[in-house]
Design an enzyme around this catalytic site. Sequence first.
Site, short mmCIF file in Angstrom:
data_model
loop_
_atom_site.label_atom_id
_atom_site.label_comp_id
_atom_site.label_asym_id
_atom_site.label_seq_id
_atom_site.Cartn_x
_atom_site.Cartn_y
_atom_site.Cartn_z
N SER A 143 17.33 -11.10 24.20
CA SER A 143 17.86 -12.23 23.44
C SER A 143 17.16 -13.50 23.87
O SER A 143 16.74 -13.63 25.03
CB SER A 143 19.37 -12.37 23.68
OG SER A 143 19.84 -13.62 23.21
N TYR A 156 26.34 -12.32 29.63
CA TYR A 156 25.42 -11.94 28.55
C TYR A 156 24.00 -12.39 28.88
O TYR A 156 23.05 -11.61 28.76
CB TYR A 156 25.88 -12.58 27.24
CG TYR A 156 25.02 -12.22 26.05
CD1 TYR A 156 25.18 -11.00 25.40
CD2 TYR A 156 24.05 -13.10 25.58
CE1 TYR A 156 24.38 -10.66 24.31
CE2 TYR A 156 23.25 -12.78 24.49
CZ TYR A 156 23.43 -11.56 23.85
OH TYR A 156 22.63 -11.23 22.78
#
Length: 251
Positions: A143, A156
């Site tokens: 990401s 995350y």
Amino acid sequence: MSDLSGLHAVITGGNGGIGLAMATGMARAGANITLWARDTAKSEAAVAHLGGLGVKAQALMCDVADEEQVVDAMARSVEALGPLGCVVANAGTAAARPLVETTLADWRGVMATNLDGVFLTCREGARQFVEQGTGGSMILVSSMVSRFGAAQQAAYAASKTGVLGLARTLAVELARHRVRVNTLVPGWTRTGLTVPRQEDERFMAATTARTPVRRWADPEEFEKVGAFLADPSQTFHTGNEVVVDGGYSIF
């Protein structure tokens, strides 16, 4: 255009979002697809969609955080659709929470899927590739948050940064087995995982203004990227981070 005729691709979290888009792109190029996911209804719809593209498609129930399930899913995948040609470690989760309120259980819950699950998926994929002796492709999905961070996303961000390091190591270690390992680094994309962000008008305005193309990506824009990364003819392309973010990271 990539030619994936006869190639068998296993895609975790492949029943929606970027995972399904990559599966679709590979299927359009001729690949047979196995999806690993937990939502049976979504998986059935995804398999019907992929099958309509003229390839073989199946879905297996699998929680990538569970070692036994991953080992079993890989065995069942190749038994049903033949030797592994590509494995995509895409399954992921997120839990927005201020750091001071994040419990160890919160942290471990995200890590279990986003990092442990990627490790287990890649390990079983590597074992299969080595046993087959045919080479193959691994695609790990990280990401843009791994590069820039995001408030309330400590677990995350850390997990997706860990994916980058894992991919680099696997690219070096598995090259002798003709296994290519690359990472996809997507920018802001309209998926189920980002719905809470999409509902925040201020956040949408800020991130859109920061993105040179002035919009978020649609999952479908990852179809051809997935097919390219799975393409067995790209024999010298490994250890790369493919950034698809509308220019966010350079602006």
